[in-house]
Design an enzyme around this catalytic site. Sequence first.
Site, mmCIF file in Angstrom:
data_model
loop_
_atom_site.group_PDB
_atom_site.id
_atom_site.type_symbol
_atom_site.label_atom_id
_atom_site.label_comp_id
_atom_site.label_asym_id
_atom_site.label_seq_id
_atom_site.Cartn_x
_atom_site.Cartn_y
_atom_site.Cartn_z
ATOM 1 C CD GLN A 27 -3.153 -0.557 0.098
ATOM 2 O OE1 GLN A 27 -3.199 0.580 -0.351
ATOM 3 N NE2 GLN A 27 -4.010 -1.499 -0.275
ATOM 4 C CG HIS A 108 -7.525 -2.502 8.147
ATOM 5 N ND1 HIS A 108 -8.892 -2.698 8.092
ATOM 6 C CD2 HIS A 108 -7.013 -3.656 8.653
ATOM 7 C CE1 HIS A 108 -9.172 -3.907 8.537
ATOM 8 N NE2 HIS A 108 -8.052 -4.498 8.892
#
Length: 339
Positions: A27, A108
């Site tokens: 990411q 997240h």
Amino acid sequence: MRVYFDKDADLSLIQDLKLAVVGYGSQGFAHAHNLRDSGVKDLVVALRERSGSAVKARSAGFTVQSVAEAVSNADLVMLLTPDEGQRDLYKQEIAPNIRENGAIAFAHGFNIHFELIEPRSDLDVLMIAPKGPGHAVRALYAAGGGVPALIAVQQDASGRAKELALAYATALGAGRSGIMETTFREEAETDLFGEQAELCGGAAALVMAGFETLVEEGYAPEVAYFECLHELKLIVDFFYEGGISTMWYAVSTTAEYGGLSRGNRIITEETKKEMKRILREIQTGKFAREFVQEDQAGAVTMKAFRRIVNEHPIEDVGRRVRAMMPWIEESKLVDRSKN
């Protein structure tokens, strides 16, 4: 649920800020590259000392700083290191150095929802969660598309946290496909469930069980690999393109009837009951506690799981089969030397 697109976001909100992307894994690599390509000029990659990713980031043209230095100068900090280490990293390097009235973002909801990290009240706390792995986030952006993303605001100290999240998601390319608003709780719990019960855990276990069944009955491992793993991508592409009904339309009538009449014998009511048990473990925090304890114990169980997968015959067969198709290597999403 409202869906936002490029036209709904003010990209200049993110372009004018000083950004620190903490981490340069799957990411982190994607965020840093997409943000830069979207016009963010003042961006640094923050890494711990002796990080193996520093050479990769510098070779890609990014400024690399220590976590403490990077966050002390940043208007917005995006934390993209593995979930299990974020609590300690935040406590030791970020919390003492992040500037007042700044912003911290996550990809997240795990550490915020399960209260492993509790940011100061003066900070904006937001989430921009692309609905795909980092390699896909980068590849689709570079191809002119974008992975959809979820955004959420846990703490809006500035009064503009949502607008900031929208701008960031747009800079990732998500505004090309759709940005949806959620909560840290909803994202964390559904994401964990999808990974464990279906997308990663369930799918991998099903593929391996199918492969083992055919090989144990005397069929060639290479044929079993094609039937149980290789062709799965073709089926998933039909799902992706038009849903389950498109998949049934695209396959043969033999496959359609066989799948419709036998699929529920594999995924039974007992399977669904187990899925609900997995979901309850997530909702109650049982999984989060187990995962943190596993990391603190040296990830012994995780390493054992990885060894079992790496030593499974399907991996050796797969390497031989994929070598027959060099175009897979040429167009791969995961290049371990870069990301």
